[in-house]
Scaffold this motif. Structure first.
Motif, PDB file in Angstrom:
ATOM      1  N   SER A 432       0.815  -1.222   0.000  1.00 14.75           N
ATOM      2  CA  SER A 432       0.000   0.000   0.000  1.00 14.75           C
ATOM      3  C   SER A 432       0.843   1.263   0.000  1.00 14.75           C
ATOM      4  N   THR A 433       2.147   1.133   0.144  1.00 12.30           N
ATOM      5  CA  THR A 433       3.110   2.252   0.165  1.00 12.30           C
ATOM      6  C   THR A 433       2.669   3.352   1.118  1.00 12.30           C
ATOM      7  N   LEU A 434       2.412   2.986   2.376  1.00 13.15           N
ATOM      8  CA  LEU A 434       2.195   3.988   3.411  1.00 13.15           C
ATOM      9  C   LEU A 434       3.503   4.725   3.650  1.00 13.15           C
ATOM     10  N   PRO A 435       3.453   5.935   4.219  1.00  8.75           N
ATOM     11  CA  PRO A 435       4.665   6.759   4.295  1.00  8.75           C
ATOM     12  C   PRO A 435       5.753   6.167   5.192  1.00  8.75           C
ATOM     13  N   ASP A 436       7.000   6.461   4.798  1.00  7.70           N
ATOM     14  CA  ASP A 436       8.171   6.063   5.588  1.00  7.70           C
ATOM     15  C   ASP A 436       8.488   7.100   6.659  1.00  7.70           C
ATOM     16  N   VAL A 437       8.438   8.378   6.260  1.00  6.49           N
ATOM     17  CA  VAL A 437       8.909   9.448   7.152  1.00  6.49           C
ATOM     18  C   VAL A 437       7.939  10.618   7.137  1.00  6.49           C
ATOM     19  N   ASN A 450       5.831   1.541  11.298  1.00  8.55           N
ATOM     20  CA  ASN A 450       4.945   0.823  10.361  1.00  8.55           C
ATOM     21  C   ASN A 450       4.833  -0.633  10.775  1.00  8.55           C
ATOM     22  N   LEU A 451       3.728  -1.249  10.378  1.00 12.45           N
ATOM     23  CA  LEU A 451       3.523  -2.679  10.615  1.00 12.45           C
ATOM     24  C   LEU A 451       2.752  -3.256   9.436  1.00 12.45           C
ATOM     25  N   GLU A 474      -2.035  -3.271   6.952  1.00 13.04           N
ATOM     26  CA  GLU A 474      -0.874  -2.384   7.027  1.00 13.04           C
ATOM     27  C   GLU A 474      -1.230  -1.175   7.873  1.00 13.04           C
ATOM     28  N   TYR A 475      -0.240  -0.720   8.640  1.00 14.99           N
ATOM     29  CA  TYR A 475      -0.488   0.317   9.641  1.00 14.99           C
ATOM     30  C   TYR A 475       0.635   1.340   9.616  1.00 14.99           C
ATOM     31  N   ALA A 476       0.252   2.623   9.773  1.00 17.82           N
ATOM     32  CA  ALA A 476       1.222   3.713   9.920  1.00 17.82           C
ATOM     33  C   ALA A 476       0.853   4.510  11.175  1.00 17.82           C
ATOM     34  N   GLN A 477       1.798   4.679  12.049  1.00 19.28           N
ATOM     35  CA  GLN A 477       1.529   5.342  13.331  1.00 19.28           C
ATOM     36  C   GLN A 477       1.442   6.853  13.176  1.00 19.28           C
ATOM     37  N   ARG A 478       0.546   7.479  13.953  1.00 23.36           N
ATOM     38  CA  ARG A 478       0.486   8.943  14.004  1.00 23.36           C
ATOM     39  C   ARG A 478       1.800   9.444  14.602  1.00 23.36           C
ATOM     40  N   THR A 479       2.411  10.422  13.912  1.00 25.02           N
ATOM     41  CA  THR A 479       3.721  10.936  14.339  1.00 25.02           C
ATOM     42  C   THR A 479       3.695  12.460  14.178  1.00 25.02           C
ATOM     43  N   THR A 480       3.518  13.190  15.294  1.00 21.90           N
ATOM     44  CA  THR A 480       3.384  14.656  15.230  1.00 21.90           C
ATOM     45  C   THR A 480       4.243  15.326  16.304  1.00 21.90           C
ATOM     46  N   TYR A 481       4.559  16.626  16.035  1.00 21.08           N
ATOM     47  CA  TYR A 481       5.398  17.409  16.948  1.00 21.08           C
ATOM     48  C   TYR A 481       4.830  18.830  17.014  1.00 21.08           C
ATOM     49  N   LEU A 482       4.853  19.434  18.199  1.00 16.43           N
ATOM     50  CA  LEU A 482       4.335  20.787  18.407  1.00 16.43           C
ATOM     51  C   LEU A 482       5.387  21.796  17.977  1.00 16.43           C
ATOM     52  N   SER A 483       4.975  22.675  17.080  1.00 16.98           N
ATOM     53  CA  SER A 483       5.899  23.694  16.582  1.00 16.98           C
ATOM     54  C   SER A 483       6.004  24.857  17.560  1.00 16.98           C
ATOM     55  N   THR A 484       7.192  25.369  17.717  1.00 19.08           N
ATOM     56  CA  THR A 484       7.436  26.574  18.529  1.00 19.08           C
ATOM     57  C   THR A 484       8.114  27.636  17.692  1.00 19.08           C
ATOM     58  N   ILE A 485       8.015  27.505  16.381  1.00 16.48           N
ATOM     59  CA  ILE A 485       8.765  28.367  15.474  1.00 16.48           C
ATOM     60  C   ILE A 485       7.855  29.403  14.847  1.00 16.48           C
ATOM     61  N   GLY A 486       8.147  30.648  15.044  1.00 15.84           N
ATOM     62  CA  GLY A 486       7.498  31.773  14.369  1.00 15.84           C
ATOM     63  C   GLY A 486       5.992  31.708  14.383  1.00 15.84           C
TER      64      GLY A 486
END
Length: 611
Positions: A432-437, A450-451, A474-486
């Motif tokens: 299914s070509t779920l995202p790598d990064v 991924n799994l 096929e599974y892709a994990q939620r991967t998020t980060y809080l921005s502190t930039i501008g």
């Protein structure tokens, strides 16, 4: 008698003496006296007796002679008997030898007859073999090279409940959510493009074996390819590789081939890949694979094989709210013979894969791992009031994972299998070509967990029929980060932020309005080929799963004339998104929801395989 003989002798002597003295006078014989008569008679008797004695002597001499002759004859007879006995013994020995010789001769004749029969059969078989090789050779021979053609010719069809505008390969991660216009229309497409041609080239000098393999189909599209009139789809490279195999079990293979991640039926040998029996050219959700350039090294030791490969790397990326402070690669350069409409990552290293396999009568088992490197160039000063490329830096992140494959016959009529691949940054290896990064707010990359998993049951109730069933996810994990930039401070950046909206995922919209009148008709993606897409719908995929069942029936199968078969497949596909905001703007309470798309698909295939 002796006295008489003496007297007679004396008288005879006196008479003789008188006779010699006087001449004979013829006188009248005087009368014989009695004494004279007796003497005469005695003399006659003596003469007679002497004659008898002489006769007896003669008889005795004859008897002695006869006895001697008889004795000689007896000796001769004994000698003859001895000689005869010796001859008889010799004859008996010769007869025994002759009997044995006759027996051996009979055995030899029998063996010769058997040999002649076997020779006749061998000649007949050899003649048939030569005839078969001339009329239907297993390979075409060119100098020392054996060339084996590989091909099948297919007529296939796919029906999808929800249109994907796709041929017989399904883009699983594009399954539409209910708000998409195409989720309300079906599609029915016919295709011959999965037909395949190729050849195996083998040379065997002795100490090692050389092989080359090429395989192609027509599932590529060129600038002029379309379904309007002449469906001129282009020939596509599937596999092209070269191989050198030593007698010690060491093999090196280079070129485009199935990735070492792909499950094989035997060892890690090329051309033994254990693919799902599906008609769908994208195979089955949960199946891990790639076909890409690389170099593979493998060593066999008994039933064990160890292998390592270095393979072409590429990055599948996805992010929301990302800053424009980094890049991964660029669009293909025409002068470099890459596709101008495709993106290519600038890779720092190849993907490295290791695998160990074990083959036994109880099945085929694999364990392995892969390492990946993801590089981008990011710009820390892009978010300044006056953006600047100063300070641009390359950054590399490491990803990878582990996988296991197992397939075993539970009976001679059934095989079961299981496949699992898990790690970070391995989504590209799933079908299914779920995202790598995804990306951090500062522009550095972050691998996504991924799994992939697949379970299979393949049944062979009769020689002509195979039944198959698969379930994969096929599974892709939620991967998020809080921005502190501008200006982006406070935003979640990365893959599937929960703050992104999914409010419109279930609401259908109007088609795109033409902007240039009739001049836009027929342009790809322009009206009337512009169905409505959901507004305010991120719908980042959390997982996909697919359940498949089907059968393959071989009408005819001959090692000389090939195989004619029919297949049918049904698949149920589900796409589940990560939850996002579903409440309307300004609502007092924020609500969250995850859109869910499904598809029912039916495939049919009619194929002829060359032998």
């Amino acid at each position: 008698m002796a006295a008489i003989l003496v007297i007679s002798s004396i008288s005879l002597q006196a008479q003789t003496s008188t006779a010699t003295k006087k001449p004979a006078v013829h006188k009248k014989a005087p009368a014989e006296s009695p004494l004279e008569r007796q003497i005469r008679e005695l003399r006659e008797q003596m003469a007679s007796q002497q004659a008898q004695i002489d006769a007896l002597k003669q008889q005795n001499a004859d008897k002695d002679a006869k006895l001697a002759a008889a004795q000689q004859s007896a000796q001769d007879a004994q000698t003859a008997a001895a000689n005869a006995s010796a001859k008889a013994d010799s004859l008996s020995s010769n007869l025994s030898a002759n009997t044995e010789a006759v027996s051996n001769l009979n055995s030899t004749v029998t063996d010769l007859k058997t040999t002649n029969v076997g020779l006749a059969q061998t000649i007949s078989d050899t003649k048939k073999t030569i005839s078969d090789e001339l009329e239907s050779p297993l390979a075409i021979h060119y100098k020392g090279i054996a060339i084996t053609p590989v091909a099948f010719f297919a007529g296939e069809m796919v029906y999808r409940q929800r249109a994907l505008n796709a041929d017989v390969n399904t883009p699983f991660n594009s399954t539409p959510y209910p708000g998409a216009a195409q989720a309300n229309t079906s599609e029915l497409n016919f295709s011959g493009r999965q037909s395949r041609i190729g050849a195996l080239f083998v040379g065997n000098p002795g100490p090692f074996k050389l092989s080359g393999y090429v395989e192609a189909d027509f599932l590529g599209a060129g600038a002029s390819s379309n379904d309007n009139q002449s469906n001129s789809y282009v020939l596509r490279q599937r596999q092209i590789w070269a191989q050198a195999a030593l007698n010690s079990g060491f093999t090196v293979t280079g070129g485009q081939m199935w990735s070492l991640v792909t499950e094989t039926k035997k060892s890690t040998d090329n051309r033994t890949e254990n693919l799902p029996m599906t008609i769908d050219a994208q195979y089955q959700v949960g199946f891990s694979w790639e076909r890409q350039p690389g170099v593979r090294f493998q060593q066999k030791i008994g039933g064990f094989t160890g292998a390592v490969s270095v393979e072409q790397a590429e990055i599948v990326y996805s992010a929301t709210n990302a800053n424009a402070n980094f890049f991964i690669g660029n669009a293909g350069a025409g002068g470099g013979l890459y596709n101008l409409t495709a993106n290519y990552s600038n890779n720092v290293a190849p993907d490295v894969i290791v695998k160990a396999t074990y083959d036994s009568k109880f099945g085929h088992y694999e364990i392995g791992g892969l390492s990946r490197w993801f590089r981008d160039r990011y710009y820390p000063n892009q978010t300044l009031a006056t953006p600047s490329a100063a300070g641009g830096t390359n950054n590399t992140k490491v990803g990878g994972g582990f996988f296991v494959n197992a397939r075993a016959p539970i009976t001679k009529f059934a095989d079961v299998g299981v496949h699992v691949l898990g790690g970070t940054g391995v989504g590209r290896y799933g079908t299914s070509t779920l995202p790598d990064v995804t990306v951090h707010p500062d522009g550095t990359l972050e691998p996504i967990k991924n799994l992939q998993g697949l379970a299979s049951v393949e049944l062979h109730p009769v020689t002509k029929l195979d039944l198959f069933g698969y379930w994969g996810e096929e599974y892709a994990q939620r991967t998020t980060y809080l921005s502190t930039i501008g200006a982006d401070a406070g935003k979640l950046v990365g893959y599937a932020p929960i703050t992104s909206t999914n409010a419109g995922c279930n609401t259908e919209t109007l088609p795109t309005t033409p902007t240039s009148g009739l001049g836009s008709i027929g342009v790809a993606g322009n009206p009337p080929y512009s169905p409505g897409t959901p507004a305010n719908c991120l719908g980042a995929t959390k997982d996909l799963y697919e359940a498949t069942a089907g059968f393959t029936y071989r009408f005819y199968n001959s090692p000389k004339y090939g195989r004619l078969q029919y297949q049918m497949q049904y698949s149920y596909l589900s796409r589940q998104a990560w939850a996002g905001v579903t409440s309307a703007t300004g609502a007092a309470t924020t609500t969250y929801g995850a859109p869910h798309g499904t598809n029912n698909m039916v495939f049919t295939s009619f194929r002829y395989y060359i032998p």
